[in-house]
Design a protein around this motif. Structure first.
Motif, PDB file in Angstrom:
ATOM      1  N   ILE A 157       0.642  -1.351  -0.127  1.00 38.55           N
ATOM      2  CA  ILE A 157       0.296  -0.013   0.049  1.00 38.55           C
ATOM      3  C   ILE A 157       0.676   1.550   0.119  1.00 38.55           C
ATOM      4  O   ILE A 157       1.800   1.564   1.182  1.00 38.55           O
ATOM      5  N   ALA A 158       0.597   1.741  -1.200  1.00 37.37           N
ATOM      6  CA  ALA A 158       1.538   3.598  -1.532  1.00 37.37           C
ATOM      7  C   ALA A 158       0.826   4.964  -1.080  1.00 37.37           C
ATOM      8  O   ALA A 158      -0.104   4.623  -1.544  1.00 37.37           O
ATOM      9  N   TYR A 159       1.130   5.533   0.205  1.00 38.05           N
ATOM     10  CA  TYR A 159       0.806   6.709   0.179  1.00 38.05           C
ATOM     11  C   TYR A 159       0.673   7.779  -0.654  1.00 38.05           C
ATOM     12  O   TYR A 159       2.285   7.586  -0.618  1.00 38.05           O
ATOM     13  N   ALA A 160       0.887   8.936  -0.973  1.00 35.84           N
ATOM     14  CA  ALA A 160       1.630  10.304  -1.478  1.00 35.84           C
ATOM     15  C   ALA A 160       2.153  11.130   0.146  1.00 35.84           C
ATOM     16  O   ALA A 160       2.936  11.736  -0.479  1.00 35.84           O
ATOM     17  N   THR A 161       1.871  10.729   1.011  1.00 34.71           N
ATOM     18  CA  THR A 161       2.582  11.063   2.148  1.00 34.71           C
ATOM     19  C   THR A 161       2.500  10.072   2.977  1.00 34.71           C
ATOM     20  O   THR A 161       1.584   8.811   3.090  1.00 34.71           O
ATOM     21  N   SER A 162       3.358  10.736   4.094  1.00 34.63           N
ATOM     22  CA  SER A 162       3.405  10.149   5.496  1.00 34.63           C
ATOM     23  C   SER A 162       1.887  10.075   6.113  1.00 34.63           C
ATOM     24  O   SER A 162       1.656  10.745   6.473  1.00 34.63           O
ATOM     25  N   PRO A 163       1.547   9.161   6.876  1.00 32.05           N
ATOM     26  CA  PRO A 163       0.414   8.930   7.517  1.00 32.05           C
ATOM     27  C   PRO A 163       0.288  10.447   8.758  1.00 32.05           C
ATOM     28  O   PRO A 163       1.281  10.987   9.397  1.00 32.05           O
ATOM     29  N   GLY A 164      -0.471  10.628   8.211  1.00 30.65           N
ATOM     30  CA  GLY A 164      -1.724  11.503   9.447  1.00 30.65           C
ATOM     31  C   GLY A 164      -0.378  12.988   8.592  1.00 30.65           C
ATOM     32  O   GLY A 164      -1.068  14.119   9.333  1.00 30.65           O
ATOM     33  N   GLN A 165      -0.494  13.100   7.455  1.00 31.21           N
ATOM     34  CA  GLN A 165      -0.039  14.716   7.088  1.00 31.21           C
ATOM     35  C   GLN A 165      -0.365  14.450   5.522  1.00 31.21           C
ATOM     36  O   GLN A 165      -1.449  13.917   4.808  1.00 31.21           O
ATOM     37  N   LEU A 166      -0.036  15.700   5.249  1.00 34.77           N
ATOM     38  CA  LEU A 166      -1.188  16.047   3.942  1.00 34.77           C
ATOM     39  C   LEU A 166      -0.089  16.445   2.802  1.00 34.77           C
ATOM     40  O   LEU A 166       1.066  16.784   2.293  1.00 34.77           O
ATOM     41  N   ALA A 167      -1.053  16.432   1.401  1.00 36.32           N
ATOM     42  CA  ALA A 167      -0.735  16.372   0.214  1.00 36.32           C
ATOM     43  C   ALA A 167      -1.554  17.016  -0.790  1.00 36.32           C
ATOM     44  O   ALA A 167      -2.162  16.849  -0.634  1.00 36.32           O
ATOM     45  N   GLY A 168      -0.608  17.884  -1.663  1.00 36.22           N
ATOM     46  CA  GLY A 168      -1.031  19.054  -2.422  1.00 36.22           C
ATOM     47  C   GLY A 168      -1.695  18.518  -3.601  1.00 36.22           C
ATOM     48  O   GLY A 168      -0.590  17.742  -4.451  1.00 36.22           O
ATOM     49  N   ASP A 169      -2.071  19.191  -4.822  1.00 37.85           N
ATOM     50  CA  ASP A 169      -2.488  19.730  -6.125  1.00 37.85           C
ATOM     51  C   ASP A 169      -1.008  20.111  -6.213  1.00 37.85           C
ATOM     52  O   ASP A 169      -0.211  20.721  -6.007  1.00 37.85           O
ATOM     53  N   LYS A 210       8.854  18.560   1.779  1.00 35.26           N
ATOM     54  CA  LYS A 210       6.844  18.506   2.505  1.00 35.26           C
ATOM     55  C   LYS A 210       6.141  17.481   2.197  1.00 35.26           C
ATOM     56  O   LYS A 210       5.869  17.579   2.956  1.00 35.26           O
ATOM     57  N   GLN A 211       6.619  16.690   1.024  1.00 37.84           N
ATOM     58  CA  GLN A 211       5.870  15.676   1.003  1.00 37.84           C
ATOM     59  C   GLN A 211       7.240  15.106   0.976  1.00 37.84           C
ATOM     60  O   GLN A 211       7.372  14.757   0.093  1.00 37.84           O
ATOM     61  N   ILE A 212       6.610  14.191   2.020  1.00 34.72           N
ATOM     62  CA  ILE A 212       7.770  12.232   1.946  1.00 34.72           C
ATOM     63  C   ILE A 212       6.304  11.199   1.519  1.00 34.72           C
ATOM     64  O   ILE A 212       5.888  11.271   2.516  1.00 34.72           O
TER      65      ILE A 212
END
Length: 487
Positions: A157-169, A210-212
């Motif tokens: 399972i791959a997320y655009a960013t770390s759990p609990g964090q936000l990713a933007g457009d 800012k996004q990992i």
């Protein structure tokens, strides 16, 4: 080595109660294209309602049967409610968290669906960690991104960013995460875990850390999105598949013949072909026979008469040879049609003697070679109306003009109109996009052109016309138009 791959791709941009997201529809469209190129059978949903997403998942569950790998991709709003993750439909109800849960697609439902399938590998990719636009109305709290989840065995399972964090457009066509994913996903011979590390590095650089991105994996084996031919095909060595890596030792007669065929001059090619006898073949190594087959075909494509005759009389010329030796020669000929000297798929097949080679498919003894080339081409199935080597007929229906009765207006394959303007092949003087220029072709020339465009042997292509066309009739075919499937 053949793989059976299925994917469900969803991109939601036009939310009714949260405004429009710029990237998700593009993200899904572009991911579907690259997954198709990697050999996946892809179902795509753009701006799906809750009902449409539920149905798509149910259909995906059925589609996973008999597949080795399943992949689910979602781009859009994802929300965390009570420690669980939900993928928001465009018609998600937002009055409170309970309504939102029951009008969204639960991530756990996706995981359970894929776990229950008999697939060896499951991959879930979520570019859905954007801000929750309804969080403050629900609880007055902070926006929290998505929660970590358990990955069953055989699942990543791959997320655009770390759990609990936000990713933007993103700033361009794609979100920052999907843009990085598209950059690396098709890199040949890179494991899925190594590929996601590359994505993480690129994403970190483009977002100033800012996004990992983050993955949770329980994969039991290795998976590659894009296996090079050398990695997929184990019958022959890398130096044979990449002809330019094959080292010639002209003290060996077989190597000397290959060297002569590579000169591209008929006076040397024709006598060299005449030296290929069953007695010689019996003494030659398998990889060398494969390379010899490649060079027989390229000589025939260059109109060397002895090479053309060798292909036409292949079964007679190889009578008495070991079946594996015969297979290696024919495998090489077929491989040369579709792959270049580096082992890379050609943009267009080397077509000149295509029909002569594929006529050999009529002989049962040659079937293993056509199975071989079909396996080589399977990851590129999206480029073909029928995978060459599978012996599937293709029916093309040609619609001619009613007033201009000799003009080819449309070509239909499997109910789809496939004749289209090719921006890469327009006449140099064509500065009017609406103007159509025509080239006159005899019926036989037109049908030969159509065979090349559809990449179908003449004996497997059945052509029908909207009216009777005499054998000697001339047709007008649009210049700069093609029936090829987009690469």
């Amino acid at each position: 080595m053949s793989r059976s791959l299925a994917a469900l791709v969803i991109g939601n941009s036009k939310y009714k109660k949260a405004g429009k997201l710029k990237n998700p529809a593009n993200d899904a469209t572009d991911m579907a294209a690259v997954l198709t190129a990697c050999g996946f059978s892809v179902t795509i949903v753009i701006d799906g309602t809750h009902k449409q997403m539920d149905k798509a998942l149910a259909d995906f569950k059925a589609a996973l049967k008999g597949h080795d790998v399943g992949l689910f991709f979602f781009a859009g709003h994802g929300v965390q409610i009570g420690g669980e993750n939900f993928l928001a439909a465009i018609d998600v109800k937002t009055a409170d968290e309970t309504e939102a849960k029951h009008s969204s697609l639960a991530l756990n439902k996706v995981i359970d669906t894929m776990e229950a399938a008999d697939t060896k590998t499951n991959i879930i990719i979520l570019d859905a960690c954007r801000n929750n636009p309804w969080a403050r109305a629900w609880r007055g709290g902070e926006e929290r991104g998505l929660a970590p989840v358990y990955a069953p065995r055989g699942t990543l399972i791959a997320y655009a960013t770390s759990p609990g964090q936000l990713a933007g457009d993103g700033k361009g066509r794609n979100g920052a995460y999907t843009a990085a994913l598209l950059e690396h996903i098709a890199t040949p011979d890179v494991t899925v875990e190594a590929m996601f590390k590359r994505v993480r590095n690129t994403l970190s650089a483009t977002t100033a850390q800012k996004q990992i991105s983050w993955e949770h994996t329980s994969l039991a084996g290795e998976f590659y999105f894009n296996l090079s031919v050398a990695a997929r095909i184990t019958d022959y060595g890398a130096a044979a598949l990449g002809d330019d890596l094959f080292e010639l030792d002209t003290s060996k007669k077989s190597h000397k013949i290959i060297a002569s065929l590579k000169t591209l001059t008929w006076p040397r090619q024709n006598p060299a072909i005449d030296e290929i006898t069953p007695a010689l073949i019996a003494k030659v190594a398998t990889d060398t026979l494969f390379v010899l087959g490649r060079n027989i075909y390229q000589s025939a494509a260059g109109n060397a008469n002895s090479a053309i005759a060798y292909i036409n009389d292949f079964t007679a010329k190889t009578t008495g040879t070991d079946k594996n030796d015969r297979k290696a020669l024919l495998d090489g000929m077929l491989f040369e049609i579709f792959f270049d000297k580096t082992g890379t798929l050609r943009d267009q097949p080397k077509f000149r003697r295509f029909n002569e080679v594929f006529d050999l498919q009529r002989f049962a003894a040659c079937k293993p070679s056509f199975d071989f080339i079909a396996a080589c081409l399977l990851p590129y199935a999206g480029r073909y109306y029928a995978i060459p080597g599978k012996c599937h007929e293709v029916i093309a229906d040609v619609r001619l003009g009613e007033k201009e009765k000799d003009a080819v207006l449309e070509v239909f394959v499997a109910g789809q109109q496939v004749l289209r303007r090719d921006s890469d092949d327009l006449p140099a003087w064509d500065d009017d996009e609406d103007k159509i220029y025509y080239r006159q072709r005899s019926k036989a020339q037109f049908e030969a052109w159509l065979e090349e465009e559809l990449i179908v042997p003449a004996r497997l292509l059945k052509i029908g016309y909207s009216r009777d066309v005499a054998s000697g009739e001339t047709l007008r075919v649009p210049m700069g138009w093609t029936c090829r499937l987009p690469a």
